[in-house]
Design a protein around this motif. Sequence first.
Motif, PDB file in Angstrom:
ATOM      1  N   ASP A   1       0.831  -1.206   0.000  1.00 50.88           N
ATOM      2  CA  ASP A   1       0.000   0.000   0.000  1.00 50.88           C
ATOM      3  C   ASP A   1       0.866   1.257   0.000  1.00 50.88           C
ATOM      4  OD1 ASP A   1      -2.190  -1.618   0.101  1.00 50.88           O
ATOM      5  OD2 ASP A   1      -2.393  -1.520   2.288  1.00 50.88           O
ATOM      6  N   TYR A   2       0.354   2.294  -0.628  1.00 49.30           N
ATOM      7  CA  TYR A   2       1.072   3.566  -0.701  1.00 49.30           C
ATOM      8  C   TYR A   2       1.358   4.135   0.683  1.00 49.30           C
ATOM      9  CZ  TYR A   2       1.766   8.574  -1.294  1.00 49.30           C
ATOM     10  OH  TYR A   2       2.247   9.847  -1.198  1.00 49.30           O
ATOM     11  N   GLU A   3       0.431   3.955   1.624  1.00 50.38           N
ATOM     12  CA  GLU A   3       0.629   4.488   2.969  1.00 50.38           C
ATOM     13  C   GLU A   3       1.845   3.867   3.644  1.00 50.38           C
ATOM     14  OE1 GLU A   3      -0.715   6.979   4.678  1.00 50.38           O
ATOM     15  OE2 GLU A   3      -1.705   7.470   2.788  1.00 50.38           O
ATOM     16  N   ARG A   4       2.051   2.594   3.423  1.00 49.86           N
ATOM     17  CA  ARG A   4       3.228   1.941   4.004  1.00 49.86           C
ATOM     18  C   ARG A   4       4.504   2.435   3.336  1.00 49.86           C
ATOM     19  NH1 ARG A   4       2.629  -4.357   4.433  1.00 49.86           N
ATOM     20  NH2 ARG A   4       4.185  -4.009   6.067  1.00 49.86           N
ATOM     21  N   VAL A   5       4.434   2.683   2.023  1.00 46.76           N
ATOM     22  CA  VAL A   5       5.577   3.261   1.318  1.00 46.76           C
ATOM     23  C   VAL A   5       5.907   4.631   1.900  1.00 46.76           C
ATOM     24  CG1 VAL A   5       6.380   4.165  -0.901  1.00 46.76           C
ATOM     25  CG2 VAL A   5       5.148   1.989  -0.809  1.00 46.76           C
TER      26      VAL A   5
ATOM     27  N   GLY B   1       7.200  -0.391 -10.829  1.00 47.00           N
ATOM     28  CA  GLY B   1       7.435  -1.827 -10.774  1.00 47.00           C
ATOM     29  C   GLY B   1       7.549  -2.281  -9.337  1.00 47.00           C
ATOM     30  N   SER B   2       7.228  -3.541  -9.116  1.00 46.45           N
ATOM     31  CA  SER B   2       7.297  -4.097  -7.762  1.00 46.45           C
ATOM     32  C   SER B   2       7.984  -5.451  -7.823  1.00 46.45           C
ATOM     33  CB  SER B   2       5.891  -4.239  -7.166  1.00 46.45           C
ATOM     34  OG  SER B   2       5.952  -4.821  -5.879  1.00 46.45           O
ATOM     35  N   ALA B   3       9.053  -5.590  -7.035  1.00 45.51           N
ATOM     36  CA  ALA B   3       9.791  -6.851  -6.958  1.00 45.51           C
ATOM     37  C   ALA B   3       9.642  -7.432  -5.565  1.00 45.51           C
ATOM     38  CB  ALA B   3      11.259  -6.617  -7.301  1.00 45.51           C
ATOM     39  N   SER B   4      10.400  -8.472  -5.277  1.00 44.39           N
ATOM     40  CA  SER B   4      10.235  -9.177  -4.007  1.00 44.39           C
ATOM     41  C   SER B   4      10.751  -8.361  -2.822  1.00 44.39           C
ATOM     42  CB  SER B   4      10.969 -10.519  -4.062  1.00 44.39           C
ATOM     43  OG  SER B   4      12.333 -10.327  -4.396  1.00 44.39           O
ATOM     44  N   LEU B   5      11.814  -7.576  -3.040  1.00 40.94           N
ATOM     45  CA  LEU B   5      12.418  -6.839  -1.932  1.00 40.94           C
ATOM     46  C   LEU B   5      11.994  -5.378  -1.889  1.00 40.94           C
ATOM     47  CD1 LEU B   5      16.117  -8.146  -2.070  1.00 40.94           C
ATOM     48  CD2 LEU B   5      14.186  -9.081  -0.804  1.00 40.94           C
ATOM     49  N   ALA B   6      11.615  -4.822  -3.017  1.00 33.37           N
ATOM     50  CA  ALA B   6      11.353  -3.384  -3.063  1.00 33.37           C
ATOM     51  C   ALA B   6      10.397  -3.075  -4.202  1.00 33.37           C
ATOM     52  CB  ALA B   6      12.658  -2.623  -3.250  1.00 33.37           C
ATOM     53  N   GLN B   7       9.958  -1.818  -4.244  1.00 36.79           N
ATOM     54  CA  GLN B   7       9.190  -1.326  -5.373  1.00 36.79           C
ATOM     55  C   GLN B   7       9.665   0.082  -5.699  1.00 36.79           C
ATOM     56  OE1 GLN B   7       5.340  -2.017  -3.482  1.00 36.79           O
ATOM     57  NE2 GLN B   7       4.910   0.192  -3.559  1.00 36.79           N
ATOM     58  N   VAL B   8       9.450   0.496  -6.953  1.00 42.44           N
ATOM     59  CA  VAL B   8       9.995   1.747  -7.462  1.00 42.44           C
ATOM     60  C   VAL B   8       8.858   2.680  -7.837  1.00 42.44           C
ATOM     61  CG1 VAL B   8      11.468   2.817  -9.196  1.00 42.44           C
ATOM     62  CG2 VAL B   8      12.049   0.562  -8.298  1.00 42.44           C
ATOM     63  N   HIS B   9       8.960   3.939  -7.401  1.00 48.94           N
ATOM     64  CA  HIS B   9       7.969   4.961  -7.710  1.00 48.94           C
ATOM     65  C   HIS B   9       8.642   6.112  -8.451  1.00 48.94           C
ATOM     66  CE1 HIS B   9       4.609   3.536  -5.027  1.00 48.94           C
ATOM     67  NE2 HIS B   9       5.627   2.852  -4.514  1.00 48.94           N
TER      68      HIS B   9
ATOM     69  N   ALA C   1      13.643   8.287  -9.822  1.00 48.18           N
ATOM     70  CA  ALA C   1      13.046   7.010  -9.432  1.00 48.18           C
ATOM     71  C   ALA C   1      13.379   6.772  -7.963  1.00 48.18           C
ATOM     72  CB  ALA C   1      13.586   5.878 -10.291  1.00 48.18           C
ATOM     73  N   VAL C   2      12.373   6.437  -7.172  1.00 53.21           N
ATOM     74  CA  VAL C   2      12.558   6.212  -5.740  1.00 53.21           C
ATOM     75  C   VAL C   2      12.316   4.725  -5.464  1.00 53.21           C
ATOM     76  CG1 VAL C   2      11.897   6.864  -3.413  1.00 53.21           C
ATOM     77  CG2 VAL C   2      11.751   8.544  -5.258  1.00 53.21           C
ATOM     78  N   LYS C   3      13.368   4.050  -5.046  1.00 52.92           N
ATOM     79  CA  LYS C   3      13.301   2.623  -4.733  1.00 52.92           C
ATOM     80  C   LYS C   3      13.102   2.479  -3.224  1.00 52.92           C
ATOM     81  CE  LYS C   3      16.015  -1.640  -5.364  1.00 52.92           C
ATOM     82  NZ  LYS C   3      17.298  -2.176  -5.907  1.00 52.92           N
ATOM     83  N   VAL C   4      12.013   1.846  -2.842  1.00 56.55           N
ATOM     84  CA  VAL C   4      11.639   1.748  -1.432  1.00 56.55           C
ATOM     85  C   VAL C   4      11.630   0.283  -1.013  1.00 56.55           C
ATOM     86  CG1 VAL C   4       9.921   2.328   0.314  1.00 56.55           C
ATOM     87  CG2 VAL C   4      10.205   3.808  -1.698  1.00 56.55           C
ATOM     88  N   GLN C   5      12.375  -0.025   0.036  1.00 58.44           N
ATOM     89  CA  GLN C   5      12.428  -1.403   0.540  1.00 58.44           C
ATOM     90  C   GLN C   5      11.139  -1.740   1.283  1.00 58.44           C
ATOM     91  OE1 GLN C   5      15.131  -3.484   3.897  1.00 58.44           O
ATOM     92  NE2 GLN C   5      16.293  -2.594   2.191  1.00 58.44           N
TER      93      GLN C   5
ATOM     94  N   ARG D   1      17.141   2.207   3.374  1.00 56.75           N
ATOM     95  CA  ARG D   1      15.944   1.572   2.819  1.00 56.75           C
ATOM     96  C   ARG D   1      15.295   2.373   1.698  1.00 56.75           C
ATOM     97  NH1 ARG D   1      11.686  -0.163   7.120  1.00 56.75           N
ATOM     98  NH2 ARG D   1      11.920   2.014   7.810  1.00 56.75           N
ATOM     99  N   VAL D   2      15.857   3.516   1.350  1.00 58.30           N
ATOM    100  CA  VAL D   2      15.308   4.363   0.287  1.00 58.30           C
ATOM    101  C   VAL D   2      16.451   4.804  -0.621  1.00 58.30           C
ATOM    102  CG1 VAL D   2      14.062   6.471  -0.268  1.00 58.30           C
ATOM    103  CG2 VAL D   2      13.443   5.177   1.779  1.00 58.30           C
ATOM    104  N   LEU D   3      16.303   4.538  -1.919  1.00 58.37           N
ATOM    105  CA  LEU D   3      17.298   4.944  -2.911  1.00 58.37           C
ATOM    106  C   LEU D   3      16.618   5.849  -3.934  1.00 58.37           C
ATOM    107  CD1 LEU D   3      19.994   4.857  -4.437  1.00 58.37           C
ATOM    108  CD2 LEU D   3      19.258   2.688  -5.461  1.00 58.37           C
ATOM    109  N   THR D   4      17.092   7.073  -4.023  1.00 62.02           N
ATOM    110  CA  THR D   4      16.585   8.023  -5.013  1.00 62.02           C
ATOM    111  C   THR D   4      17.660   8.248  -6.060  1.00 62.02           C
ATOM    112  OG1 THR D   4      15.308   9.122  -3.266  1.00 62.02           O
ATOM    113  CG2 THR D   4      15.577  10.301  -5.343  1.00 62.02           C
TER     114      THR D   4
END
Length: 563
Positions: free
Chosen positions: A102-106, A131-139, A150-154, A238-241
């Motif tokens: 969910d976006y709120e958890r992100v 996209g959403s993978a097993s460890l993270a998703q990208v917004h 691109a923001v990669k969130v664990q 846990r966050v890569l921009t």
Amino acid sequence: MDRADEDRRANSATQGLSRRANILRFLFRYRNSGVFAGLTLDPTVVSEDIGEGSPDQFARDLEALGPTFVKLGQLLSTRPDIVPPAYASALERMQEHAAPIDYERVREVVESDLGVRLSKAFVEFDTTPLGSASLAQVHRAVLHDGTEVAVKVQKPDIRRQLMSDLEVLRGIANAADRLTKVGRHVLFADWLTEFSKIMMAELDYVAEAENLERFGDHLAPFPELWVPQPIWDLTSRRVLTMELVVGTKVNQISGVRRTEESMEPLAAALICGYLDQVFVHGEIHADPHPGNLRVTHDDRLAIFDLGMIAHVPPRQRDRLLKLLFAAVDGRGEQVAEEAISLSTRLDDYDEQRFLREIGQLISRYAAHAASTSEGTVVTELVRIATACGLRTPPELSLLGKTLLNLDTVSRSLSPGLPVKPLLEEHLQRVMRARLRKSLSSANIASELMELQTLMRDGPRKLTDILSLIASNRLQVRMMGLEESRLMENLQKIANRISAGVVTAALILASAQMMRIETQSRLWGYPTIALLLFLLAVGLGLGIVISAWLRDRRVGKQEERGPQ
């Protein structure tokens, strides 16, 4: 509160047992596939109706076990000495898609790690992930200066699940190493330790940001390649921009675009850049597959997702370079020699068979160079080595997987690219560069300083040795005897002999005392005689049980190549 804590611990323990049972069911199902050859599991833990599945089903079952096993499958695909070819192909096709959170958890993860509100850090932040993978998703997001990123969130709690799974796998790996032949050859526990290190590094997005920055510097001589750079102010564990990559996957480029725009410079630059990355900078990105590469609108090849990086020590780097250059040049004997020097020889090592098989492999490659990739040659070399009793380093398997991926990408970009001449020419360039570096003024000065030290101290040390010999005072000391198992084994022998003599004496004494009539009797026998006999029996059983359980058996002989 105490009751709630107890309930949570009980639920956690129950989930842990259930998770372990699921993993054991999976291993038992594929026990005869060749992936886990020789691994014996307790059949009472699993149902009897589970049979061996197909390679594609194996990959799907790995995906169903969760993120840890998706990553495990990706790494298993780089180990031809563990995984049969059909299963390796299925693992290479694994898709790391997962349902987004969910976006709120992100938002909670981003705000917690960056320490600022989402609206303060970004002007825009898409609620739907790219996209959403097993460890993270990208917004996708937009900075205040208008830069698209691109923001990669664990995903939350992924680290805890990973650690729990690794703990279960570690116990299974240790058992496999002790009890199975394939475990003694492969050393699953050591391999799992390396896998754990890679996974911990991949969960640290600061390390991935450093990889992006470093790869960007290393690939700067190739203007056709682009590595998106991190935004450090908005990056945490846990966050890569990073800069947003907009482009087309290399395996989705239309034939019309390939006809109108030559993709050969991109393919050539990718191969040369990755060869430099391995043999000059000592880093292997084993996953340059089409999903991690995009052709941008300005006709550059974007490279990202650099979480899984292996580092190669300089000496091993030299040997890998010599091995690959010899393979491309068709010199089978030197390929075999370099492979032996890189590997560990086990007790069942068959040198003649290995030399013969490698010679035939390189001959086939030389005869069919146009249709055989260098990655296939290296991968087959690892399989042959394992079959002949050689344990190859994991870096050799990673090199084979990297070359296979590069060959796939280059054929997608430019099917007519002559890979072998390009590879041979660039390897020669790398070797010339390394030779020039070894003859640099700094290296020469260092060698001269070593020579000066030898010339200054050598005569004095030689005089000291001759003086000791002349005065009959030269001594040779052997250190480490007390620390070795020799003294322990000698003490064990002495203790066993002493215990055996005492046991025999007790038996003889009890036998003699059985004839003496006494008032005190136990079960119809003289009490003292019976007690002595029971004590002797106890000592005798103790000696037998100790010898059976605790005596050190001669281990398998292993010999590393020359260092």
